[in-house]
Design a protein around this motif. Structure first.
Motif, PDB file in Angstrom:
ATOM      1  N   ALA A 253       0.831  -1.203   0.000  1.00  0.00           N
ATOM      2  CA  ALA A 253       0.000   0.000   0.000  1.00  0.00           C
ATOM      3  C   ALA A 253       0.866   1.254   0.000  1.00  0.00           C
ATOM      4  O   ALA A 253       0.569   2.226  -0.711  1.00  0.00           O
ATOM      5  N   TRP A 254       1.941   1.234   0.788  1.00  0.00           N
ATOM      6  CA  TRP A 254       2.837   2.403   0.808  1.00  0.00           C
ATOM      7  C   TRP A 254       3.487   2.614  -0.559  1.00  0.00           C
ATOM      8  O   TRP A 254       3.596   3.748  -1.030  1.00  0.00           O
ATOM      9  N   ASN A 255       3.914   1.531  -1.184  1.00  0.00           N
ATOM     10  CA  ASN A 255       4.517   1.647  -2.518  1.00  0.00           C
ATOM     11  C   ASN A 255       3.541   2.255  -3.520  1.00  0.00           C
ATOM     12  O   ASN A 255       3.937   3.052  -4.374  1.00  0.00           O
ATOM     13  N   ARG A 256       2.279   1.862  -3.420  1.00  0.00           N
ATOM     14  CA  ARG A 256       1.284   2.417  -4.351  1.00  0.00           C
ATOM     15  C   ARG A 256       1.061   3.900  -4.096  1.00  0.00           C
ATOM     16  O   ARG A 256       0.969   4.707  -5.025  1.00  0.00           O
ATOM     17  N   LEU A 257       0.978   4.288  -2.843  1.00  0.00           N
ATOM     18  CA  LEU A 257       0.675   5.682  -2.510  1.00  0.00           C
ATOM     19  C   LEU A 257       1.851   6.610  -2.788  1.00  0.00           C
ATOM     20  O   LEU A 257       1.655   7.810  -3.004  1.00  0.00           O
ATOM     21  N   THR A 258       3.048   6.078  -2.797  1.00  0.00           N
ATOM     22  CA  THR A 258       4.235   6.915  -3.005  1.00  0.00           C
ATOM     23  C   THR A 258       4.842   6.716  -4.384  1.00  0.00           C
ATOM     24  O   THR A 258       5.952   7.200  -4.631  1.00  0.00           O
ATOM     25  N   ALA A 259       4.147   6.004  -5.261  1.00  0.00           N
ATOM     26  CA  ALA A 259       4.676   5.763  -6.606  1.00  0.00           C
ATOM     27  C   ALA A 259       4.834   7.082  -7.347  1.00  0.00           C
ATOM     28  O   ALA A 259       3.977   7.969  -7.285  1.00  0.00           O
ATOM     29  N   VAL A 260       5.955   7.226  -8.037  1.00  0.00           N
ATOM     30  CA  VAL A 260       6.245   8.450  -8.787  1.00  0.00           C
ATOM     31  C   VAL A 260       6.576   8.081 -10.223  1.00  0.00           C
ATOM     32  O   VAL A 260       6.861   6.927 -10.552  1.00  0.00           O
ATOM     33  N   GLY A 261       6.547   9.071 -11.078  1.00  0.00           N
ATOM     34  CA  GLY A 261       6.886   8.834 -12.474  1.00  0.00           C
ATOM     35  C   GLY A 261       5.739   8.201 -13.245  1.00  0.00           C
ATOM     36  O   GLY A 261       4.609   8.096 -12.762  1.00  0.00           O
ATOM     37  N   HIS A 262       6.051   7.755 -14.433  1.00  0.00           N
ATOM     38  CA  HIS A 262       5.032   7.180 -15.317  1.00  0.00           C
ATOM     39  C   HIS A 262       5.430   5.785 -15.776  1.00  0.00           C
ATOM     40  O   HIS A 262       5.161   5.392 -16.911  1.00  0.00           O
ATOM     41  N   GLN A 263       6.069   5.029 -14.904  1.00  0.00           N
ATOM     42  CA  GLN A 263       6.474   3.685 -15.263  1.00  0.00           C
ATOM     43  C   GLN A 263       5.258   2.763 -15.333  1.00  0.00           C
ATOM     44  O   GLN A 263       4.377   2.815 -14.462  1.00  0.00           O
ATOM     45  N   TRP A 269      -3.514  -0.632  -9.496  1.00  0.00           N
ATOM     46  CA  TRP A 269      -4.648  -0.533  -8.577  1.00  0.00           C
ATOM     47  C   TRP A 269      -4.741   0.891  -8.084  1.00  0.00           C
ATOM     48  O   TRP A 269      -3.836   1.698  -8.284  1.00  0.00           O
ATOM     49  N   THR A 270      -5.835   1.219  -7.442  1.00  0.00           N
ATOM     50  CA  THR A 270      -6.134   2.608  -7.111  1.00  0.00           C
ATOM     51  C   THR A 270      -5.506   3.039  -5.797  1.00  0.00           C
ATOM     52  O   THR A 270      -5.220   2.209  -4.917  1.00  0.00           O
ATOM     53  N   ALA A 271      -5.330   4.345  -5.655  1.00  0.00           N
ATOM     54  CA  ALA A 271      -4.850   4.894  -4.384  1.00  0.00           C
ATOM     55  C   ALA A 271      -5.888   4.693  -3.285  1.00  0.00           C
ATOM     56  O   ALA A 271      -5.532   4.473  -2.117  1.00  0.00           O
ATOM     57  N   GLY A 272      -7.171   4.754  -3.650  1.00  0.00           N
ATOM     58  CA  GLY A 272      -8.216   4.501  -2.656  1.00  0.00           C
ATOM     59  C   GLY A 272      -8.114   3.112  -2.072  1.00  0.00           C
ATOM     60  O   GLY A 272      -8.343   2.904  -0.868  1.00  0.00           O
ATOM     61  N   GLY A 273      -7.770   2.134  -2.919  1.00  0.00           N
ATOM     62  CA  GLY A 273      -7.567   0.777  -2.407  1.00  0.00           C
ATOM     63  C   GLY A 273      -6.405   0.701  -1.444  1.00  0.00           C
ATOM     64  O   GLY A 273      -6.459  -0.027  -0.435  1.00  0.00           O
ATOM     65  N   ALA A 274      -5.347   1.454  -1.716  1.00  0.00           N
ATOM     66  CA  ALA A 274      -4.183   1.458  -0.828  1.00  0.00           C
ATOM     67  C   ALA A 274      -4.522   2.089   0.521  1.00  0.00           C
ATOM     68  O   ALA A 274      -4.112   1.585   1.569  1.00  0.00           O
ATOM     69  N   TRP A 275      -5.287   3.195   0.507  1.00  0.00           N
ATOM     70  CA  TRP A 275      -5.717   3.796   1.770  1.00  0.00           C
ATOM     71  C   TRP A 275      -6.586   2.815   2.558  1.00  0.00           C
ATOM     72  O   TRP A 275      -6.506   2.754   3.797  1.00  0.00           O
ATOM     73  N   THR A 276      -7.401   2.044   1.855  1.00  0.00           N
ATOM     74  CA  THR A 276      -8.259   1.054   2.519  1.00  0.00           C
ATOM     75  C   THR A 276      -7.420  -0.027   3.197  1.00  0.00           C
ATOM     76  O   THR A 276      -7.741  -0.472   4.302  1.00  0.00           O
ATOM     77  N   VAL A 277      -6.351  -0.453   2.534  1.00  0.00           N
ATOM     78  CA  VAL A 277      -5.450  -1.445   3.134  1.00  0.00           C
ATOM     79  C   VAL A 277      -4.854  -0.904   4.430  1.00  0.00           C
ATOM     80  O   VAL A 277      -4.777  -1.615   5.446  1.00  0.00           O
ATOM     81  N   TYR A 278      -4.430   0.341   4.413  1.00  0.00           N
ATOM     82  CA  TYR A 278      -3.931   0.982   5.634  1.00  0.00           C
ATOM     83  C   TYR A 278      -4.968   0.887   6.752  1.00  0.00           C
ATOM     84  O   TYR A 278      -4.664   0.469   7.887  1.00  0.00           O
ATOM     85  N   ALA A 279      -6.194   1.288   6.441  1.00  0.00           N
ATOM     86  CA  ALA A 279      -7.243   1.331   7.455  1.00  0.00           C
ATOM     87  C   ALA A 279      -7.577  -0.062   7.979  1.00  0.00           C
ATOM     88  O   ALA A 279      -7.749  -0.255   9.200  1.00  0.00           O
ATOM     89  N   VAL A 280      -7.662  -1.033   7.080  1.00  0.00           N
ATOM     90  CA  VAL A 280      -8.012  -2.398   7.493  1.00  0.00           C
ATOM     91  C   VAL A 280      -6.940  -2.977   8.410  1.00  0.00           C
ATOM     92  O   VAL A 280      -7.251  -3.599   9.436  1.00  0.00           O
TER      93      VAL A 280
END
Length: 298
Positions: A253-263, A269-280
């Motif tokens: 989840a952290w990798n998704r939320l902090t992903a940079v660039g256009h690789q 997957w979505t940033a909302g899903g990553a925030w949900t993983v944090y919360a769960v």
């Protein structure tokens, strides 16, 4: 007869009054007031800061994480002249300042340190026997653990915010010496700061939950390493089934939320899903920690 009856009535009344008073006094001694939850939180707060190791552990972790990121920024500053013109021009566009602001290695260090600190909060009490004294004074064991969860979450959230903001500010200040730093309003910058800050309480609560279940230092530390560090390395995002597991982990989840660039990403997957993983993970860890308290400790 009248005087005698009156005397007996008066004596009985006095006896009844004394009996009621005695019963009230006894009831007052037996029925002690239940501890208020805010008092339990205050007690856990005192426990946390009564140990010098707690403050030193947080300070050492902060210095290590921030120092690691600032060191990367300084290396970039120092060897900037060795970059070609195209590399310099694409430095900000490719999001490299953000990857330096809070690197993957710094995130791994933060997760390991905070999970260990969270585990120590509960494992230390079981090791020393202090937990028995606490439960003897406060029979509402789940309330005690809930108060401990609140204190751990609050302290580590503030800690994470301070470390994340300091790391971002100092690294960008160093990079600005080469006109390569970015501001907080740069696309993705605020999300990186928030995601890195919240990684601290999530990791600490995971450590607390594992410590409450295992109650042994070595086993808990091993479990922390496996859950937070090894599993993300084993389940890479190359295959779909492995990507699902990776996305369900705090590191993913952290990798998704902090992903940079256009690789390109094989399984986006979505940033909302990553925030949900944090919360769960945070909620589940809190529930496990509270529910793990047995009625009688063996």
């Amino acid at each position: 007869m009248t005087d005698t009856a009156a005397a007996h009535t008066k004596a009985n009344a006095n006896a009844n009054a004394n009996a009621c008073a005695g019963a009230t006094a006894a009831g007052g001694q037996d029925a002690e007031p239940r501890a208020r939850f805010r008092d339990l939180v205050a007690a856990e707060w005192t426990k946390w800061w009564s140990l010098r190791s707690s403050g030193w552990a947080l300070a050492a972790t902060a210095l290590a994480v921030v120092g690691f990121n600032v060191g990367m920024a300084y290396d970039t500053y120092r060897y900037w002249s060795e970059r070609d013109t195209a590399s310099r021009a694409d430095f900000v566009r490719d999001g490299i300042p953000l990857s330096i602001a809070f690197s993957t290695d710094a995130a791994m260090l933060l997760m390991l340190a905070l999970s260990s600190i969270g585990a120590t909060v509960i494992v230390g009490e079981y090791r020393t026997g202090l937990i028995r004294t606490t439960f003897a004074a406060v029979p509402a064991r789940r309330s005690v653990l809930a108060a401990k969860v609140c204190v751990v979450a609050a302290v580590t959230t503030v800690f994470g915010a301070v470390v994340s903001v300091a790391s971002f500010g100092l690294t960008q200040a160093v990079l600005s010496g080469r006109d390569a730093g970015v501001a907080l309003d740069h696309p993705g910058a605020l999300r990186l700061v928030v995601a890195s800050a919240l990684l601290a309480p999530v990791s600490a609560l995971v450590g607390l939950a594992l410590g409450a279940v295992l109650r042994h230092s070595a086993a808990t530390m091993t479990a922390n390493v496996v859950v937070l560090l090894l599993l993300p390395l084993i389940f890479s995002a190359d295959r779909h089934w492995a990507a699902v597991i990776d996305h369900a982990l705090p590191a993913g989840a952290w990798n998704r939320l902090t992903a940079v660039g256009h690789q390109p990403v094989a399984h986006p997957w979505t940033a909302g899903g990553a925030w949900t993983v944090y919360a769960v993970w945070a909620v589940a860890a809190a529930v496990v920690a509270v529910a793990s308290v047995q009625r009688r400790d063996q």
